[in-house]
Motif scaffolding. Structure first.
Motif, PDB file in Angstrom:
ATOM      1  N   PRO A  15       0.833  -1.212   0.000  1.00 27.11           N
ATOM      2  CA  PRO A  15       0.000   0.000   0.000  1.00 27.11           C
ATOM      3  C   PRO A  15       0.861   1.252   0.000  1.00 27.11           C
ATOM      4  O   PRO A  15       1.950   1.269   0.561  1.00 27.11           O
ATOM      5  CB  PRO A  15      -0.795  -0.120   1.304  1.00 27.11           C
ATOM      6  CG  PRO A  15      -0.029  -1.065   2.160  1.00 27.11           C
ATOM      7  CD  PRO A  15       0.687  -1.985   1.234  1.00 27.11           C
ATOM      8  N   LEU A  16       0.330   2.298  -0.665  1.00 25.26           N
ATOM      9  CA  LEU A  16       1.097   3.540  -0.802  1.00 25.26           C
ATOM     10  C   LEU A  16       1.191   4.264   0.541  1.00 25.26           C
ATOM     11  O   LEU A  16       0.273   4.203   1.369  1.00 25.26           O
ATOM     12  CB  LEU A  16       0.424   4.460  -1.823  1.00 25.26           C
ATOM     13  CG  LEU A  16       0.484   3.966  -3.273  1.00 25.26           C
ATOM     14  CD1 LEU A  16      -0.491   4.750  -4.114  1.00 25.26           C
ATOM     15  CD2 LEU A  16       1.887   4.094  -3.829  1.00 25.26           C
ATOM     16  N   ASN A  17       2.294   4.931   0.752  1.00 24.86           N
ATOM     17  CA  ASN A  17       2.501   5.696   1.976  1.00 24.86           C
ATOM     18  C   ASN A  17       1.594   6.932   1.953  1.00 24.86           C
ATOM     19  O   ASN A  17       1.636   7.704   1.002  1.00 24.86           O
ATOM     20  CB  ASN A  17       3.977   6.107   2.048  1.00 24.86           C
ATOM     21  CG  ASN A  17       4.306   6.738   3.394  1.00 24.86           C
ATOM     22  OD1 ASN A  17       3.426   7.036   4.178  1.00 24.86           O
ATOM     23  ND2 ASN A  17       5.590   6.929   3.627  1.00 24.86           N
ATOM     24  N   PRO A  18       0.781   7.149   3.003  1.00 21.65           N
ATOM     25  CA  PRO A  18      -0.136   8.283   2.999  1.00 21.65           C
ATOM     26  C   PRO A  18       0.571   9.615   2.837  1.00 21.65           C
ATOM     27  O   PRO A  18       0.048  10.524   2.212  1.00 21.65           O
ATOM     28  CB  PRO A  18      -0.796   8.212   4.387  1.00 21.65           C
ATOM     29  CG  PRO A  18      -0.557   6.822   4.874  1.00 21.65           C
ATOM     30  CD  PRO A  18       0.674   6.334   4.204  1.00 21.65           C
ATOM     31  N   MET A  21       1.067  10.481  -0.815  1.00 18.68           N
ATOM     32  CA  MET A  21      -0.119  10.544  -1.674  1.00 18.68           C
ATOM     33  C   MET A  21      -0.684  11.963  -1.692  1.00 18.68           C
ATOM     34  O   MET A  21      -0.886  12.556  -0.633  1.00 18.68           O
ATOM     35  CB  MET A  21      -1.151   9.573  -1.126  1.00 18.68           C
ATOM     36  CG  MET A  21      -1.868   8.828  -2.214  1.00 18.68           C
ATOM     37  SD  MET A  21      -2.927   7.630  -1.483  1.00 18.68           S
ATOM     38  CE  MET A  21      -1.986   6.170  -1.705  1.00 18.68           C
ATOM     39  N   GLU A  47      -7.752   5.760   5.949  1.00 17.74           N
ATOM     40  CA  GLU A  47      -8.428   5.252   4.739  1.00 17.74           C
ATOM     41  C   GLU A  47      -7.926   5.984   3.498  1.00 17.74           C
ATOM     42  O   GLU A  47      -8.692   6.295   2.593  1.00 17.74           O
ATOM     43  CB  GLU A  47      -9.949   5.458   4.890  1.00 17.74           C
ATOM     44  CG  GLU A  47     -10.561   4.804   6.104  1.00 17.74           C
ATOM     45  CD  GLU A  47     -10.556   3.289   6.026  1.00 17.74           C
ATOM     46  OE1 GLU A  47     -10.404   2.748   4.907  1.00 17.74           O
ATOM     47  OE2 GLU A  47     -10.709   2.639   7.073  1.00 17.74           O
ATOM     48  N   VAL A  48      -6.647   6.230   3.482  1.00 17.95           N
ATOM     49  CA  VAL A  48      -6.059   7.018   2.392  1.00 17.95           C
ATOM     50  C   VAL A  48      -6.243   6.332   1.053  1.00 17.95           C
ATOM     51  O   VAL A  48      -6.578   6.968   0.045  1.00 17.95           O
ATOM     52  CB  VAL A  48      -4.559   7.281   2.674  1.00 17.95           C
ATOM     53  CG1 VAL A  48      -3.876   7.876   1.466  1.00 17.95           C
ATOM     54  CG2 VAL A  48      -4.403   8.201   3.866  1.00 17.95           C
ATOM     55  N   ASN A  49      -6.052   5.009   1.022  1.00 13.91           N
ATOM     56  CA  ASN A  49      -6.152   4.264  -0.255  1.00 13.91           C
ATOM     57  C   ASN A  49      -7.541   4.399  -0.852  1.00 13.91           C
ATOM     58  O   ASN A  49      -7.694   4.664  -2.052  1.00 13.91           O
ATOM     59  CB  ASN A  49      -5.817   2.782  -0.037  1.00 13.91           C
ATOM     60  CG  ASN A  49      -4.352   2.591   0.298  1.00 13.91           C
ATOM     61  OD1 ASN A  49      -3.512   3.409  -0.077  1.00 13.91           O
ATOM     62  ND2 ASN A  49      -4.031   1.527   1.026  1.00 13.91           N
ATOM     63  N   GLU A  50      -8.534   4.224  -0.010  1.00 20.13           N
ATOM     64  CA  GLU A  50      -9.917   4.292  -0.498  1.00 20.13           C
ATOM     65  C   GLU A  50     -10.268   5.692  -0.966  1.00 20.13           C
ATOM     66  O   GLU A  50     -10.910   5.872  -2.001  1.00 20.13           O
ATOM     67  CB  GLU A  50     -10.872   3.852   0.622  1.00 20.13           C
ATOM     68  CG  GLU A  50     -12.258   3.506   0.102  1.00 20.13           C
ATOM     69  CD  GLU A  50     -13.177   2.948   1.173  1.00 20.13           C
ATOM     70  OE1 GLU A  50     -14.399   3.063   0.987  1.00 20.13           O
ATOM     71  OE2 GLU A  50     -12.679   2.399   2.179  1.00 20.13           O
ATOM     72  N   SER A  52      -8.198   8.003  -1.996  1.00 20.70           N
ATOM     73  CA  SER A  52      -7.438   8.371  -3.203  1.00 20.70           C
ATOM     74  C   SER A  52      -8.066   7.803  -4.465  1.00 20.70           C
ATOM     75  O   SER A  52      -7.828   8.313  -5.570  1.00 20.70           O
ATOM     76  CB  SER A  52      -5.993   7.896  -3.073  1.00 20.70           C
ATOM     77  OG  SER A  52      -5.971   6.483  -2.988  1.00 20.70           O
ATOM     78  N   MET A  53      -8.889   6.735  -4.338  1.00 26.03           N
ATOM     79  CA  MET A  53      -9.554   6.139  -5.510  1.00 26.03           C
ATOM     80  C   MET A  53     -10.729   7.008  -5.982  1.00 26.03           C
ATOM     81  O   MET A  53     -11.155   6.901  -7.129  1.00 26.03           O
ATOM     82  CB  MET A  53     -10.080   4.739  -5.159  1.00 26.03           C
ATOM     83  CG  MET A  53      -8.988   3.761  -4.739  1.00 26.03           C
ATOM     84  SD  MET A  53      -7.837   3.419  -6.057  1.00 26.03           S
ATOM     85  CE  MET A  53      -8.822   2.337  -7.065  1.00 26.03           C
TER      86      MET A  53
END
Length: 204
Positions: A15-18, A21, A47-50, A52-53
């Motif tokens: 997973p990408l580092n917040p 991002m 919930e950075v990944n979610e 960022s989508m």
């Protein structure tokens, strides 16, 4: 495997580092949806990944509904210190020579003071006239005297009214006494004349 900064190896599937991002788009869209500035938007760091989508307003609304994006409350601007200062000023603090900016006339015009005084005195005279404490002649007399700056406050005016009323009552009492004395003297004169006439008749 990719070579990151300082020669470290990174897993592309990890997973990408917040911190790396950028959420500029999401913040802008959320600010637009919530009708506020970008500074008031809070994005859930877990919930950075979610987040960022999400690249549309529809997705942003869904995240807002789920509670991942929140509009922060407006920061409070407390007036407690102002109220405290005003309370102190009412007691006379912070009002010394060094705090004054205008002339005495500019800070509190003498005309305003005059108007206030006249209104207080005239209100009192109206009240006394309505309560039948003074008649229209006394009202007019004191009205003109007030306008002529004869009374500096309500207390002085009330004292003047009482004094004038006392003098009037005294003058009336003296006039009545004088009238009574005149009547008595007249009656005595008539009585004396009748007595004299009676004595003359008896002599004849």
């Amino acid at each position: 495997w990719l070579k990151g900064p300082a020669g470290s190896l990174e897993d592309p599937a990890a997973p990408l580092n917040p911190a790396k991002m950028s959420m500029k788009l999401q913040k802008r869209l959320a600010a637009s949806v919530k009708n506020c500035g970008k500074g008031r938007i809070w994005l859930d760091p877990n919930e950075v990944n979610e987040i960022s989508m999400a690249n549309s307003r529809f997705n942003i609304r869904k995240l807002i509904k789920d509670g991942l994006i929140i509009r922060k409350a407006v920061q409070m601007h407390s007036r407690s210190r102002v109220r405290k200062n005003h309370e102190a000023k009412r007691k006379g603090r912070h009002m010394g020579i060094g705090k004054r900016r205008g002339t005495r006339e500019a800070r509190m015009p003498s005309k305003i003071l005059w108007m206030r005084r006249q209104r207080v005195l005239r209100r009192l005279l109206r009240k006394y006239r309505q309560a039948k404490k003074i008649d229209k002649h006394l009202y007019h007399y004191f009205y003109l005297k007030s306008k002529g700056n004869a009374y500096k406050n309500k207390r002085v005016l009330v004292e003047a009214i009482h004094k004038m009323k006392a003098e009037k009552i005294k003058a009336k009492a003296l006039a009545e006494q004088q009238e009574a004395r005149k009547e008595k003297a007249k009656a005595n004169k008539i009585k004396k004349a009748l007595k004299k006439e009676e004595s003359l008749r008896q002599k004849d």
